[in-house]
Write a protein that holds these residues in place. Structure first.
Motif, PDB file in Angstrom:
ATOM      1  N   ALA A  97      -0.066  -7.615  11.654  1.00  0.00           N
ATOM      2  CA  ALA A  97       0.544  -6.995  10.481  1.00  0.00           C
ATOM      3  C   ALA A  97      -0.159  -7.372   9.178  1.00  0.00           C
ATOM      4  O   ALA A  97       0.382  -7.165   8.104  1.00  0.00           O
ATOM      5  CB  ALA A  97       2.018  -7.384  10.413  1.00  0.00           C
ATOM      6  N   LEU A  98      -1.336  -7.973   9.291  1.00  0.00           N
ATOM      7  CA  LEU A  98      -2.110  -8.261   8.082  1.00  0.00           C
ATOM      8  C   LEU A  98      -3.563  -7.945   8.353  1.00  0.00           C
ATOM      9  O   LEU A  98      -4.035  -8.090   9.470  1.00  0.00           O
ATOM     10  CB  LEU A  98      -1.982  -9.726   7.658  1.00  0.00           C
ATOM     11  CG  LEU A  98      -2.304 -10.784   8.699  1.00  0.00           C
ATOM     12  CD1 LEU A  98      -2.981 -11.982   8.057  1.00  0.00           C
ATOM     13  CD2 LEU A  98      -1.036 -11.204   9.416  1.00  0.00           C
ATOM     14  N   GLN A  99      -4.227  -7.455   7.332  1.00  0.00           N
ATOM     15  CA  GLN A  99      -5.672  -7.282   7.456  1.00  0.00           C
ATOM     16  C   GLN A  99      -6.366  -8.233   6.489  1.00  0.00           C
ATOM     17  O   GLN A  99      -6.857  -9.273   6.874  1.00  0.00           O
ATOM     18  CB  GLN A  99      -6.063  -5.820   7.232  1.00  0.00           C
ATOM     19  CG  GLN A  99      -5.730  -4.963   8.463  1.00  0.00           C
ATOM     20  CD  GLN A  99      -5.990  -3.503   8.253  1.00  0.00           C
ATOM     21  OE1 GLN A  99      -6.901  -3.095   7.554  1.00  0.00           O
ATOM     22  NE2 GLN A  99      -5.163  -2.664   8.858  1.00  0.00           N
ATOM     23  N   CYS A 100      -6.377  -7.893   5.188  1.00  0.00           N
ATOM     24  CA  CYS A 100      -7.018  -8.829   4.259  1.00  0.00           C
ATOM     25  C   CYS A 100      -6.119 -10.014   3.998  1.00  0.00           C
ATOM     26  O   CYS A 100      -6.592 -11.100   3.713  1.00  0.00           O
ATOM     27  CB  CYS A 100      -7.412  -8.128   2.967  1.00  0.00           C
ATOM     28  SG  CYS A 100      -6.085  -7.918   1.759  1.00  0.00           S
ATOM     29  N   GLY A 101      -4.811  -9.810   4.037  1.00  0.00           N
ATOM     30  CA  GLY A 101      -3.876 -10.918   3.924  1.00  0.00           C
ATOM     31  C   GLY A 101      -3.430 -11.285   2.518  1.00  0.00           C
ATOM     32  O   GLY A 101      -2.618 -12.190   2.350  1.00  0.00           O
ATOM     33  N   ILE A 102      -3.910 -10.589   1.498  1.00  0.00           N
ATOM     34  CA  ILE A 102      -3.542 -10.997   0.130  1.00  0.00           C
ATOM     35  C   ILE A 102      -2.073 -10.676  -0.151  1.00  0.00           C
ATOM     36  O   ILE A 102      -1.409 -11.383  -0.910  1.00  0.00           O
ATOM     37  CB  ILE A 102      -4.462 -10.325  -0.930  1.00  0.00           C
ATOM     38  CG1 ILE A 102      -4.291 -10.952  -2.315  1.00  0.00           C
ATOM     39  CG2 ILE A 102      -4.232  -8.831  -1.041  1.00  0.00           C
ATOM     40  CD1 ILE A 102      -5.117 -12.166  -2.563  1.00  0.00           C
ATOM     41  N   LEU A 134       3.348  -4.122  -2.308  1.00  0.00           N
ATOM     42  CA  LEU A 134       2.261  -3.204  -1.971  1.00  0.00           C
ATOM     43  C   LEU A 134       1.318  -3.827  -0.960  1.00  0.00           C
ATOM     44  O   LEU A 134       0.958  -4.993  -1.067  1.00  0.00           O
ATOM     45  CB  LEU A 134       1.455  -2.848  -3.226  1.00  0.00           C
ATOM     46  CG  LEU A 134       2.200  -2.136  -4.343  1.00  0.00           C
ATOM     47  CD1 LEU A 134       1.234  -1.827  -5.492  1.00  0.00           C
ATOM     48  CD2 LEU A 134       2.830  -0.859  -3.834  1.00  0.00           C
ATOM     49  N   CYS A 135       0.934  -3.024   0.025  1.00  0.00           N
ATOM     50  CA  CYS A 135      -0.125  -3.397   0.948  1.00  0.00           C
ATOM     51  C   CYS A 135      -1.083  -2.220   0.973  1.00  0.00           C
ATOM     52  O   CYS A 135      -0.655  -1.090   1.173  1.00  0.00           O
ATOM     53  CB  CYS A 135       0.423  -3.653   2.346  1.00  0.00           C
ATOM     54  SG  CYS A 135      -0.900  -3.779   3.581  1.00  0.00           S
ATOM     55  N   ARG A 136      -2.362  -2.469   0.763  1.00  0.00           N
ATOM     56  CA  ARG A 136      -3.319  -1.368   0.740  1.00  0.00           C
ATOM     57  C   ARG A 136      -4.069  -1.229   2.065  1.00  0.00           C
ATOM     58  O   ARG A 136      -4.752  -0.259   2.290  1.00  0.00           O
ATOM     59  CB  ARG A 136      -4.306  -1.607  -0.412  1.00  0.00           C
ATOM     60  CG  ARG A 136      -5.250  -0.457  -0.712  1.00  0.00           C
ATOM     61  CD  ARG A 136      -4.534   0.836  -1.122  1.00  0.00           C
ATOM     62  NE  ARG A 136      -5.401   1.704  -1.902  1.00  0.00           N
ATOM     63  CZ  ARG A 136      -5.101   2.949  -2.249  1.00  0.00           C
ATOM     64  NH1 ARG A 136      -3.942   3.472  -1.884  1.00  0.00           N
ATOM     65  NH2 ARG A 136      -5.933   3.667  -2.973  1.00  0.00           N
ATOM     66  N   CYS A 137      -3.945  -2.244   2.923  1.00  0.00           N
ATOM     67  CA  CYS A 137      -4.759  -2.230   4.147  1.00  0.00           C
ATOM     68  C   CYS A 137      -4.093  -1.579   5.342  1.00  0.00           C
ATOM     69  O   CYS A 137      -4.754  -0.935   6.138  1.00  0.00           O
ATOM     70  CB  CYS A 137      -5.125  -3.653   4.565  1.00  0.00           C
ATOM     71  SG  CYS A 137      -6.227  -4.550   3.467  1.00  0.00           S
ATOM     72  N   THR A 138      -2.809  -1.802   5.530  1.00  0.00           N
ATOM     73  CA  THR A 138      -2.231  -1.560   6.863  1.00  0.00           C
ATOM     74  C   THR A 138      -1.503  -0.237   7.030  1.00  0.00           C
ATOM     75  O   THR A 138      -1.229   0.165   8.161  1.00  0.00           O
ATOM     76  CB  THR A 138      -1.194  -2.645   7.224  1.00  0.00           C
ATOM     77  OG1 THR A 138      -0.105  -2.546   6.292  1.00  0.00           O
ATOM     78  CG2 THR A 138      -1.783  -4.041   7.154  1.00  0.00           C
ATOM     79  N   GLY A 139      -1.120   0.411   5.934  1.00  0.00           N
ATOM     80  CA  GLY A 139      -0.265   1.592   6.093  1.00  0.00           C
ATOM     81  C   GLY A 139       1.156   1.225   6.493  1.00  0.00           C
ATOM     82  O   GLY A 139       1.953   2.087   6.831  1.00  0.00           O
ATOM     83  N   TYR A 140       1.466  -0.077   6.479  1.00  0.00           N
ATOM     84  CA  TYR A 140       2.816  -0.660   6.665  1.00  0.00           C
ATOM     85  C   TYR A 140       3.373  -0.604   8.085  1.00  0.00           C
ATOM     86  O   TYR A 140       4.347  -1.282   8.388  1.00  0.00           O
ATOM     87  CB  TYR A 140       3.847  -0.019   5.711  1.00  0.00           C
ATOM     88  CG  TYR A 140       3.472  -0.111   4.257  1.00  0.00           C
ATOM     89  CD1 TYR A 140       3.597  -1.308   3.558  1.00  0.00           C
ATOM     90  CD2 TYR A 140       2.977   0.986   3.562  1.00  0.00           C
ATOM     91  CE1 TYR A 140       3.254  -1.401   2.213  1.00  0.00           C
ATOM     92  CE2 TYR A 140       2.627   0.898   2.218  1.00  0.00           C
ATOM     93  CZ  TYR A 140       2.770  -0.297   1.543  1.00  0.00           C
ATOM     94  OH  TYR A 140       2.427  -0.384   0.235  1.00  0.00           O
TER      95      TYR A 140
END
Lengths: 158, 751, 80
Positions: A97-102, A134-140
């Motif tokens: 559930a995380l890509q970049c993790g920020i 906000l998460c920009r990597c995963t599409g939630y």
């Protein structure tokens, strides 16, 4: 003129000096070295700086550091116990559930707040509760799956 | 490679090794490093979109008691006018320097002018206000139409359009033109029964990474410097900084911090050289962090575009000709992704006659940076919208129409080579049988289908694996991990060496511990750095075999490596990897493997997306109700993170299609430079994005890997656009399909 | 023998769309192209990637050009 603040952060008493205009986020990161709380916007729009103040979920960039005086602050650094990840943290890892993790620290703090308030959220409730992160990597998608699975696990454990 | 091969780790959903630090907040990102004695740098930025700088006086700021250094364009020693005039310097470097700190002209609102370093952040901010600047304001050029009009203000007096038949005599805002063709489009259109020709536009959008650009730099008295920053490529940060400041590569060490998103936007330098100048002058470490507003105004947006597409087909659905004119905004300096746009626009189709022209156009906006499959989403949006309209005109199913014309092995591409085995047909077939495509639309819903293509790249990767005496090891790689690539490196190495995952620790090192690595981009990391890992493992296995052979007094050829153990083919002996490592001391010293490669054979990747929407006719708001992303991964090393790339690309594309755009006022000032008004998709905006991983192996990679990072952002623009068009029964030609625009379309149509 | 296929701008500059190549080394190949076609410069060609039978090679200096292969110059792609 700096103000002396006494607060409790992750169940430890902490004292610091701060300028009146300094945000809680700024003090956590730059004075206390708690850099797990991230700054993505500084305007309360992205949720990367999510913490709890007296168990209420807030954006720490919108809270003045002086407001922490006498309060109880919860940050990402306090989510895991000393030797074990919290179930929510485990589920985020299991579900990728995380890509970049920020955004992850803020999301985990928010997920914990959600499940404390509503231990059995529907998927829609989870999506709306976490709409401030906000998460920009995963599409939630995987985040929501991790949240739902965390709820299930926590409820079974209870 | 054998497709039937059963892998132990490849294809599993393992826990990423860097995950623990990321879920606990321990992971250190760009803004997380502080050093003793550190001071803060801040940048003064232009309040105008286009102006000449007539006066720049920093004396009052310099006199501020807390100010320790100031940096200006003149501090770039290698890009002065003399060097350029004498042909000693290339224009690209001058543009890079002038973007980092403006020279004589500011070219966009937010363009950096001067940097100040002071003891505190607050003092640096105060000092900026003491800098005196005067401007001669010029008319801003804010669109392609404006830029190419005859009376346009010219951004660069020394820019003459390249790629024209005759060398032009007048300066232009068109930096270059390119043309690609195959066959004869006129003859092709003459055979067509149906021709659709339309014009499209897409807005300026931002990559929208949540972590702002940041850096901490320390210049040491011996002339060396260390840079800490979040970047997709720390070796290229080192190279750019060294060139701008006239330093040797060996004088700069760059550590890539954890990176909070990039999507192409963190492949260049903005702050790092400036912080180095400030640190050198001040004799103190300097930290600089952009605000979100600065990120929007002055870091890598992606090109706005205008395009005209014409496609002709026969009644039976056979495509006969495809033609495109593509205009890309480059921002303030040349270098839009017009080239890859032209090369990708029609690649999903096997059509004899194609003709494409592209234009790279400068405007008074921030210089564009790469954004996931740069250039492809804009172009393929336009092409796929026309494909869907054609399918409708032909009364054909849009997937069948694409299947009939799909590119496959042997298809002659417009950009050059014939395609090797690719998975477009397989993706289309998977789309056709997907759960979503089998689901009937509810009342008022619309559906869109789109295909997408991106090349993927290989390139240079350098890996060292050091084994410990107990059989554990460290994988030193130099590709910043932006979405879980350390997990795939660990998995590939464990598979090769035949040892458990947790015995190998993958580390993204600084620029000093491995040789050069190309930037993480072009979907290259799992492919190319993965190949380097495999090569390093093979190097280790060869050494392990020779060590075991020495112990058994046989030759290396008599030793086989199976499932993590050396086997003596001449006898009964067997030694595990850990046992061989334990005797390294006696058999020639410790064991390291090396894989320094320039990987070729990157596998092109196709995707097909399905989007169902519901449009509220009273407000114009579109909700995505179902979404499926289907893409060829070649081989998914870690399916969880492959799906994540598909979903993330889809979400960014949905944002691009529905909501995201830079809104400028008449003076060229962006009016929505924050996440409140530049609204990227929220959890509550999206449905669950379904994924289907298609695996048509790339024969050039030991495990069949293609890159997966970028292709997923290509199809959503047209999948969403067509779904909205289908729902409202009106053509969509401009993105985003934001509520006010959709409402206006409905009102104009009298609905 | 291998066949170089030129497209777009290169085709325009060269004035032809195919060139037959007998060299097996990259340097020999470039020399051959430049000698056969006045409009193309070695510097410009060597800035481009080379595709051999569909495999795109960004740094082809050391390649061996296979018998009967099909060659294309391709713009170098970076990506995001």
């Amino acid at each position: 003129m700096k103000t002396h603040v006494t607060t409790r952060i992750n169940d430890e008493t902490v004292e610091f000096l701060c300028e009146p205009q300094q945000t809680l986020l700024h003090v956590l990161r730059n004075e206390l070295g708690l850099t797990g709380t991230k700054e993505g916007c500084g305007s309360g729009d992205c949720g990367a700086c999510s913490v709890t103040v007296n168990d209420r979920l807030v954006c720490s960039c919108l809270v003045l550091a002086v407001e922490a005086d006498g309060a109880k602050i919860g940050t990402i650094e306090g989510v895991a116990s000393s030797d074990k990840l919290h179930v929510i943290q485990e589920k985020y890892l299991e579900h990728a559930a995380l890509q970049c993790g920020i955004c992850t620290p803020g999301l985990i703090v928010s997920t914990k707040a959600l499940l404390e308030e509503n231990p059995n959220p529907t998927e829609a409730e989870a999506r709306y509760f976490l709409a401030g992160n906000l998460c920009r990597c995963t599409g939630y998608d995987k985040i929501i799956k991790a949240v739902m699975d965390s709820a299930k696990s926590l409820n079974q454990g209870a | 490679m054998s497709e039937a091969k059963q892998y132990k780790y490849i294809g599993q959903r393992t826990i990423r090794p860097d995950g623990f630090d990321k879920v606990t907040g321990r992971a250190n990102y760009g803004a997380d490093l502080s050093l003793p004695g550190m001071i803060w740098g801040k940048i003064l930025r232009s309040p105008h979109a286009h102006a000449l700088i007539t006066k720049l006086d920093t004396s009052k700021a310099e006199a501020h008691p807390d100010v320790l250094a100031i940096a200006r364009f003149e501090d770039f020693p290698t890009v002065n006018a003399a060097a350029f005039a004498e042909g000693r310097q290339d224009k690209g470097l001058v543009d890079l320097a002038s973007n980092i700190l403006a020279d004589k002209k500011v070219l966009y609102h937010g363009h950096a002018l001067v940097a100040v370093a002071a003891r505190t952040e607050a003092a640096a901010a105060q000092a900026l206000q003491l800098i005196e600047v005067e401007y001669e304001v010029l008319p801003p050029v804010m669109s392609i139409d404006q830029a190419i009009s005859a009376d346009a203000a010219i951004l660069h007096e020394d820019m003459f359009t390249q790629g024209l038949a005759e060398t032009p005599s007048a300066a232009s805002n068109i930096a270059s033109r390119m043309e690609l063709k195959k066959g004869d489009v006129d003859a092709g259109f003459a055979q067509a029964d149906v021709i659709v020709e339309r014009e499209f536009s897409t807005p300026t959008v931002h990559q929208g990474y949540i972590e702002p650009h940041a850096t901490t730099v320390r210049f040491d008295e011996n002339g060396t410097s260390t840079i800490w920053c979040p970047t997709q490529g720390h070796f290229d940060v080192r190279a750019s900084t060294a060139r701008l400041l006239g330093m040797e590569l060996g004088q700069i060490k760059v550590t890539a911090s954890e990176i909070g998103g990039g999507f192409g936007g963190k492949t260049t330098v903005y702050l790092e050289p400036v912080a180095l100048i400030l640190s050198r002058k001040a004799g103190r470490p300097v930290k600089m962090v952009m605000t979100r507003e600065e990120v929007f105004r002055a870091s890598g947006p992606a090109s706005a575009s205008q395009s005209r597409i014409k496609i002709g087909a026969k009644k039976d659905g056979t495509l006969v000709a495809m033609q495109a004119s593509l205009y890309y905004e480059a921002g303030a300096f040349k270098g839009s992704p017009m080239g890859p746009g032209c090369m990708t626009v029609f690649t999903p189709y096997d059509v004899e006659n194609m003709w494409v022209e592209g234009f790279d156009v400068v405007v008074n906006k921030a210089k564009v940076a790469a954004y996931r499959a740069p250039g492809a989403p804009q172009a393929e949006f336009a092409a796929e919208m026309v494909m869907n309209e054609l399918a409708e005109r032909l009364a054909m199913d849009p997937i069948d129409f694409r299947l009939q014309n799909a590119a496959k092995e042997g298809t002659q591409t417009l950009y050059g080579p014939k395609l090797k085995a690719v998975g477009l047909v397989e993706c289309l077939q998977a789309a056709k049988t997907s759960k979503q495509y089998q689901t009937a639309l509810a009342e008022g819903e619309g559906r869109g289908v789109a295909a997408g293509f991106w090349f993927n790249i290989g390139g240079q990767s350098s890996v060292i694996i050091n084994m410990n005496p107990d059989g554990t090891g460290t994988i030193l790689e130099g590709s910043p991990d932006i979405g879980g690539s350390r997990a795939s490196m660990q998995m590939m190495a464990a598979e090769e060496l035949g040892i458990p995952l947790d015995r190998l620790n993958p580390i993204v090192t600084d620029t000093e511990h491995v040789a050069y690595n190309q930037t993480t981009g072009g979907s290259r990391t799992t492919f190319a750095t993965g190949m380097a890992v495999v090569e390093a493992c093979q190097d280790i296995v060869a050494q392990l075999k020779s060590r075991a052979a020495a112990m058994w007094n046989v030759t290396s050829e008599q030793v086989d490596w199976q499932d993590g153990s050396a086997i003596n083919l001449a006898g009964e002996d067997k030694m595990t990897l850990a046992e061989v490592c334990a005797i390294a001391e006696k058999t020639g010293g410790q064991i390291s493997g090396r894989g320094n490669i320039n990987a070729r054979g990157a596998g092109p990747s196709f995707a097909v997306h399905l989007c169902d929407v519901q449009v509220d006719r009273d407000t114009g708001k579109t909700d995505v109700v179902r979404y499926t992303a289907i893409q060829d991964a070649g081989k998914a090393i870690h399916p969880g993170y492959v799906e994540g790339q598909y979903q993330g690309g889809a979400a960014q594309g949905i944002g691009w299609a529905l909501n995201e755009e830079y809104v400028y006022d008449q003076n060229g000032i962006m009016e929505n430079a924050g996440f409140l008004d530049y609204r990227i998709p929220l959890a509550s905006d999206l449905p669950s994005i379904d994924t289907i991983i298609v695996e048509v192996p790339n024969s050039f990679h030991p495990y069949g890997v293609r890159g997966v990072g970028e292709t997923g952002i290509v199809p959503p623009l047209a999948a969403v656009g067509s779904a909205v068009s289908n729902a409202i029964g009106l053509p969509i030609t401009a993105l985003p399909c934001s509520p006010p625009r959709v409402l206006k379309l409905l009102q104009d149509a009298g609905q | 023998m291998a066949t170089l296929i030129l497209n777009g701008e290169l085709e325009k500059l060269a004035g032809c769309s195919t060139i037959t190549i007998s060299s097996v080394t990259y340097r020999g190949f470039i020399e051959e192209v430049v000698n056969q076609v006045a409009g193309l410069s070695a510097d410009r060609l060597m800035e481009m990637a080379l595709a051999i039978d569909g495999e795109i090679i960004h740094e082809p200096l050391l390649v061996t050009i296979p018998e009967n292969s099909e060659l294309h110059f391709v713009f170098k792609i970076s990506g995001g």
